[in-house]
Design an enzyme around this catalytic site. Structure first.
Site, PDB file in Angstrom:
ATOM      1  N   GLY A  14      68.322  55.917  26.748  1.00 19.75           N
ATOM      2  CA  GLY A  14      69.304  56.702  26.761  1.00 19.75           C
ATOM      3  C   GLY A  14      70.082  56.371  26.306  1.00 19.75           C
ATOM      4  N   HIS A  61      72.776  61.410  28.130  1.00 17.44           N
ATOM      5  CA  HIS A  61      71.453  61.550  26.758  1.00 17.44           C
ATOM      6  C   HIS A  61      71.078  60.070  27.772  1.00 17.44           C
ATOM      7  CE1 HIS A  61      66.900  62.165  26.266  1.00 17.44           C
ATOM      8  NE2 HIS A  61      66.739  60.753  25.720  1.00 17.44           N
ATOM      9  N   THR A  83      70.634  51.582  18.819  1.00 19.69           N
ATOM     10  CA  THR A  83      69.295  52.346  18.828  1.00 19.69           C
ATOM     11  C   THR A  83      69.024  50.847  19.376  1.00 19.69           C
ATOM     12  OG1 THR A  83      67.227  53.618  18.267  1.00 19.69           O
ATOM     13  CG2 THR A  83      68.354  51.580  16.767  1.00 19.69           C
ATOM     14  N   GLY A  84      67.764  50.711  20.229  1.00 17.64           N
ATOM     15  CA  GLY A  84      66.666  49.111  20.502  1.00 17.64           C
ATOM     16  C   GLY A  84      67.634  48.471  21.378  1.00 17.64           C
ATOM     17  N   GLU A 125      68.295  58.904  18.174  1.00 20.29           N
ATOM     18  CA  GLU A 125      68.631  60.687  18.637  1.00 20.29           C
ATOM     19  C   GLU A 125      69.960  61.219  18.372  1.00 20.29           C
ATOM     20  OE1 GLU A 125      66.250  62.262  19.907  1.00 20.29           O
ATOM     21  OE2 GLU A 125      65.159  60.766  21.750  1.00 20.29           O
ATOM     22  N   HIS A 163      67.271  59.184  30.891  1.00 20.17           N
ATOM     23  CA  HIS A 163      66.165  59.840  31.810  1.00 20.17           C
ATOM     24  C   HIS A 163      65.587  59.464  33.242  1.00 20.17           C
ATOM     25  CE1 HIS A 163      64.195  58.292  27.167  1.00 20.17           C
ATOM     26  NE2 HIS A 163      64.460  59.460  27.620  1.00 20.17           N
TER      27      HIS A 163
HETATM   28  P1  13P Z   1      67.850  55.250  21.059  1.00 16.27           P
HETATM   29  O1  13P Z   1      67.931  53.854  21.551  1.00 16.27           O
HETATM   30  O2  13P Z   1      67.383  55.449  19.913  1.00 16.27           O
HETATM   31  O3  13P Z   1      69.453  55.963  21.238  1.00 16.27           O
HETATM   32  O4  13P Z   1      66.544  55.416  21.911  1.00 16.27           O
HETATM   33  C1  13P Z   1      66.366  55.489  23.174  1.00 16.27           C
HETATM   34  C2  13P Z   1      66.174  57.129  24.060  1.00 16.27           C
HETATM   35  O5  13P Z   1      65.723  57.443  25.447  1.00 16.27           O
HETATM   36  C3  13P Z   1      65.286  57.802  23.590  1.00 16.27           C
HETATM   37  O6  13P Z   1      65.255  59.017  23.996  1.00 16.27           O
END
Ligand code: 13P
Length: 267
Positions: free
Chosen positions: A29, A97, A45-46, A78, A99
């Site tokens: 996310g 964003h 990220t990450g 992203e 899931h």
């Molecule tokens: P990031 O941690 O780089 O934001 O990516 C997470 C993610 O859900 C990619 O779809």
């Protein structure tokens, strides 16, 4: 003058919410907020978005290039997807964003959320299309999402997740919640023999309410007006007269296939 620290704290709070509600697993996310045309805050990220503190949050420009990031943090992989939304939707100030389990399952099964099943989902979202699959972090996802941006405030990402955006961070998060709730209700009602859809007239009345209240954002209620005039419209929410027939046959088909498969599986 915006208080950046307060916005960073709010991003962390929303990160906790999406993590605690199971809308993301592990480090998944990402969240961003527009400060002005040239500065945006985003999650790194990450990292797990459920355990962020304000020092984690990065600042980028409109091209997604780093303006400020503390040691050990880089902007979301992203970020291009977020920047495309801001570029093509000047009314948007925040992008989320995630899931979420049910919405992502529909995105994996290739089934868009188009059946009108309850007033709140119809008013808040209309329907939620699926943007074609793209490799994460490339321009493929922004390109796939782009064609839906002028018509919807939320899209599913094929075999990946969901994307929601709005005028504030809280509203963008709420859109994501609405998408997931809608997907969950649709899934469960399919297990109970298939939803009884709202009629074309009932949907049109709900769309009328949305228009009357001048609700912000992009929504099929506004596109349906186009459809009546023969201009480009969305695909199949069932709300607009000219598309209603194909919407009904699509959903009838999905319901019939689901029933048959379940019969064959003896469920
Ligand atoms: P990031 O941690 O780089 O934001 O990516 C997470 C993610 O859900 C990619 O779809």
């Amino acid at each position: 003058m915006v208080n950046e620290y307060e916005i960073k704290k709010e991003i962390c709070d929303i990160g906790k919410r999406i993590y605690n509600r199971g809308m993301v697993a592990s480090n998944d996310g990402n969240i961003s907020v527009k400060l002005n045309d040239h500065e945006f805050l985003c999650t790194p990220t990450g990292v797990s978005k459920g355990f962020m503190t304000p020092e984690f949050i990065c600042k980028v420009n409109e091209n997604g290039e780093v303006l400020q990031a503390n040691k050990g943090f880089k902007p979301s992989s992203e970020i291009k997807m977020h920047m495309r939304v801001y570029k093509e939707r000047p009314d948007v100030n925040s992008v989320v964003h995630a899931h979420p389990m049910y919405a992502t399952s529909f995105a994996i099964a290739g089934i868009p959320l188009t059946q009108p099943i309850m007033p709140e989902a119809v008013i808040a979202l209309g329907c939620v299309p699926i943007a074609e699959y793209g490799t994460p972090s490339t321009e493929e996802i922004p390109d796939a999402v782009s064609k839906y941006l002028q018509y919807f405030d939320a899209v599913l990402l094929a075999n990946h997740g969901a994307l929601a955006y709005s005028d504030t961070l809280l509203n963008a998060y709420h859109k994501m919640e609405s998408v997931e709730f809608y997907a969950q209700l649709l899934f469960l009602s399919k297990q109970l023999g298939g939803p009884k859809e709202l009629s074309k007239e009932q949907v049109e009345r709900l769309y009328e309410i949305r228009r009357k209240f001048g609700m912000k954002g992009k929504h099929p209620a506004n596109i349906c007006l186009n459809a009546k005039e023969g201009k480009p419209s969305c695909h199949s929410c069932g709300g607009c007269a000219s598309k209603a027939e194909s919407a009904a046959s699509d959903s009838d088909l999905v319901a019939a296939i689901t029933k048959k498969v379940m019969q064959e599986l003896g469920i």
